[in-house]
Design a protein around this motif. Structure first.
Motif, short mmCIF file in Angstrom:
data_model
loop_
_atom_site.label_atom_id
_atom_site.label_comp_id
_atom_site.label_asym_id
_atom_site.label_seq_id
_atom_site.Cartn_x
_atom_site.Cartn_y
_atom_site.Cartn_z
N ILE A 54 -21.24 61.02 -6.10
CA ILE A 54 -22.58 61.32 -6.60
C ILE A 54 -23.14 60.09 -7.29
CG2 ILE A 54 -23.96 62.85 -8.05
CD1 ILE A 54 -22.46 64.25 -5.71
N GLY A 55 -24.32 59.66 -6.81
CA GLY A 55 -24.96 58.49 -7.38
C GLY A 55 -24.46 57.20 -6.77
N THR A 56 -25.29 56.19 -6.85
CA THR A 56 -24.91 54.88 -6.31
C THR A 56 -24.81 53.84 -7.41
OG1 THR A 56 -27.24 54.42 -5.84
CG2 THR A 56 -25.92 55.35 -4.05
N ALA A 57 -25.08 54.23 -8.66
CA ALA A 57 -24.96 53.32 -9.81
C ALA A 57 -24.61 54.15 -11.05
CB ALA A 57 -26.26 52.57 -10.03
N ALA A 58 -24.02 53.50 -12.04
CA ALA A 58 -23.65 54.19 -13.27
C ALA A 58 -24.90 54.71 -13.99
CB ALA A 58 -22.89 53.23 -14.18
N GLY A 59 -24.77 55.88 -14.61
CA GLY A 59 -25.84 56.42 -15.43
C GLY A 59 -26.86 57.26 -14.67
N GLU A 60 -26.71 57.44 -13.35
CA GLU A 60 -27.65 58.27 -12.61
C GLU A 60 -27.38 59.75 -12.90
OE1 GLU A 60 -27.62 57.39 -8.45
OE2 GLU A 60 -28.20 55.31 -8.74
N THR A 61 -28.43 60.57 -12.76
CA THR A 61 -28.31 62.00 -12.98
C THR A 61 -28.66 62.74 -11.71
OG1 THR A 61 -28.94 61.73 -15.30
CG2 THR A 61 -29.16 63.95 -14.35
N LEU A 62 -27.79 63.64 -11.29
CA LEU A 62 -28.04 64.47 -10.11
C LEU A 62 -28.88 65.67 -10.54
CD1 LEU A 62 -27.41 65.07 -7.10
CD2 LEU A 62 -25.48 66.43 -7.91
N VAL A 63 -30.03 65.89 -9.87
CA VAL A 63 -30.91 67.00 -10.19
C VAL A 63 -30.92 67.98 -9.01
CG1 VAL A 63 -33.27 67.71 -10.75
CG2 VAL A 63 -32.37 65.53 -11.64
N VAL A 64 -30.44 69.19 -9.25
CA VAL A 64 -30.41 70.25 -8.24
C VAL A 64 -31.10 71.47 -8.86
CG1 VAL A 64 -28.98 71.73 -6.78
CG2 VAL A 64 -28.26 69.38 -7.26
N GLY A 65 -32.26 71.86 -8.28
CA GLY A 65 -33.02 72.97 -8.83
C GLY A 65 -32.46 74.33 -8.46
#
Length: 182
Positions: free
Chosen positions: A153-164
């Motif tokens: 999940i994510g391609t860089a540190a600190g990203e947030t996955l948003v799933v509604g």
């Protein structure tokens, strides 16, 4: 429409609809590219089994594409000046794997998930799931091979996955577990 025999790409400035019973054979390495300007629709009206569109890129000047049905692809990229609206449909990425810039789903422009679902059917290896700049409604991660794919999940540190809506991990009966790593 057969792009596979000679492995050629197709640049399309207008809409694409595959009628029920219609055939679309994707190119192996070539792309189906929605380019040019203006709004277009993309739909597969086959009622029994959907066709695979192979490698798809939406990359025109202010190119909004509206998905009018479910779609099966190997890779999907939305260019910086383009957009894709999914509506209530699903997009299935089949036999996919790849990391960084080679990830199977890449959004540089705009992605409107609507109430739709993005489904990854992972192959052996690692698949990056883009988190930055993308909000999903439903996200499903599947294992379709004998080996367990790793979804990162994510391609860089600190990203947030948003799933509604729902985040789902599926394994074929008797297969190895799906692993997601943040």
């Amino acid at each position: 429409l057969d792009l596979g025999t000679n492995d050629i790409g197709l640049f399309l400035g207008g809409s694409l609809t595959i009628a029920d019973g219609g055939l679309f054979v994707p190119a192996g390495a070539g792309l189906l590219t929605f380019d040019g300007a203006g709004s277009v629709a993309w739909a597969d009206q086959n009622t029994v089994t959907g066709v695979s569109f192979g490698r798809v890129k939406i990359d025109g000047t202010g190119k909004p594409v509206t998905l009018g049905s479910n779609a099966y692809v190997h890779t999907l990229e939305v260019g910086a000046d383009s957009s894709l609206a999914v509506g209530g449909n699903y997009i299935t990425l089949t036999n996919c794997s790849g990391t960084g810039d080679d990830r199977p789903f890449k959004v540089l422009g705009s992605f409107d998930a609507g109430t739709g679902t993005l489904r990854f059917f992972g192959a052996d290896g690692t698949t990056d799931i883009q988190a930055s700049g993308v909000s999903y409604w439903n996200l499903s991660l599947w294992n379709e091979t004998a080996a367990a794919p790793l979804y990162r999940i994510g391609t860089a540190a600190g990203e947030t996955l948003v799933v509604g809506g729902a985040l789902s991990l599926y394994t074929e009966e008797g297969g190895p577990a799906v692993t997601a790593d943040a």
